[in-house]
Design an enzyme around this catalytic site. Structure first.
Site, PDB file in Angstrom:
ATOM      1  N   GLU A  39       1.270  56.677  12.084  1.00 22.38           N
ATOM      2  CA  GLU A  39       0.752  55.665  11.402  1.00 22.38           C
ATOM      3  C   GLU A  39       0.715  55.117  10.377  1.00 22.38           C
ATOM      4  O   GLU A  39       0.249  54.223   9.814  1.00 22.38           O
ATOM      5  CB  GLU A  39      -0.373  55.834  12.732  1.00 22.38           C
ATOM      6  N   TYR A  57      -1.871  52.811  23.051  1.00 25.88           N
ATOM      7  CA  TYR A  57      -1.546  51.133  23.293  1.00 25.88           C
ATOM      8  C   TYR A  57      -0.019  51.140  23.258  1.00 25.88           C
ATOM      9  O   TYR A  57       0.231  50.105  23.871  1.00 25.88           O
ATOM     10  CB  TYR A  57      -2.173  50.314  23.211  1.00 25.88           C
ATOM     11  N   GLY A  58       0.671  51.423  22.653  1.00 24.65           N
ATOM     12  CA  GLY A  58       2.434  51.542  22.306  1.00 24.65           C
ATOM     13  C   GLY A  58       2.968  52.130  22.438  1.00 24.65           C
ATOM     14  O   GLY A  58       3.172  52.526  23.445  1.00 24.65           O
ATOM     15  N   THR A  59       3.988  52.502  21.678  1.00 18.45           N
ATOM     16  CA  THR A  59       4.925  52.899  21.366  1.00 18.45           C
ATOM     17  C   THR A  59       4.782  54.478  21.778  1.00 18.45           C
ATOM     18  O   THR A  59       5.471  55.299  21.962  1.00 18.45           O
ATOM     19  CB  THR A  59       6.112  53.549  20.115  1.00 18.45           C
ATOM     20  N   LEU A  60       3.728  55.275  21.826  1.00 16.22           N
ATOM     21  CA  LEU A  60       3.921  56.416  21.721  1.00 16.22           C
ATOM     22  C   LEU A  60       2.994  57.073  23.432  1.00 16.22           C
ATOM     23  O   LEU A  60       2.936  57.751  24.278  1.00 16.22           O
ATOM     24  CB  LEU A  60       1.809  56.956  21.090  1.00 16.22           C
TER      25      LEU A  60
END
Length: 154
Positions: free
Chosen positions: A86, A11-14
């Site tokens: 993470e 949901y983010g930087t990936l």
């Protein structure tokens, strides 16, 4: 045929077009295959925080929004690399959640989230979708980030 180990919701930087997507495309990390876009079946608070402008999915189900993201199927090597990125389980934790796909199907996926956070994080702007922006640029020095940064977040 390579056996894929897990489905992961990012949901983010990936996500594609975001600063850490290269982790999913680097073959040295293992295998990852994009499956679809989706949203969390239940609401979560998604905020950007710390001096590194990191997207955090906070473990407060029912508060916030249905979070938009992407689903990948990953092999065991890639799953291990994502755990490393993470800092699981010291910083982020992970759990399986139901994701509603763009094809209107439900699937179970792993997602990374923050369990221990100061309540003031919930006062931040609650996002539906993360995008790196010039106004809040993601800081590539995120590897220096630690759980203690959450306590000092402004």
């Amino acid at each position: 045929m390579l056996r894929m180990a897990a489905r992961v919701f990012v949901y983010g930087t990936l996500k594609r077009g975001e600063p850490n997507h290269h982790w999913l495309t680097n073959k040295e990390n293992g295998q990852a295959r994009f499956l679809c876009r989706g949203t969390t079946a239940i609401k979560f608070p998604l905020v950007v925080g710390t001096r590194y402008n990191i997207p955090f999915l906070l473990a407060r189900p029912g508060k916030g929004n249905h979070i938009e993201g992407e689903v990948y199927e990953v092999d065991q090597a890639m799953f291990g690399k994502l755990d490393q990125l993470e800092d699981y389980p010291e910083y982020y934790d992970r759990e399986e959640q139901t994701i509603l796909t763009e094809q209107n199907e439900t699937i179970r996926c792993w997602l990374y989230l923050i369990r221990n956070f100061p309540e003031k994080m919930l006062a931040k702007k609650l996002l539906t979708s993360y995008h790196n922006t010039p106004e809040q640029p993601y800081n590539e020095n995120y590897l220096n980030s630690s759980p203690a940064d959450l306590a000092t977040d402004e």
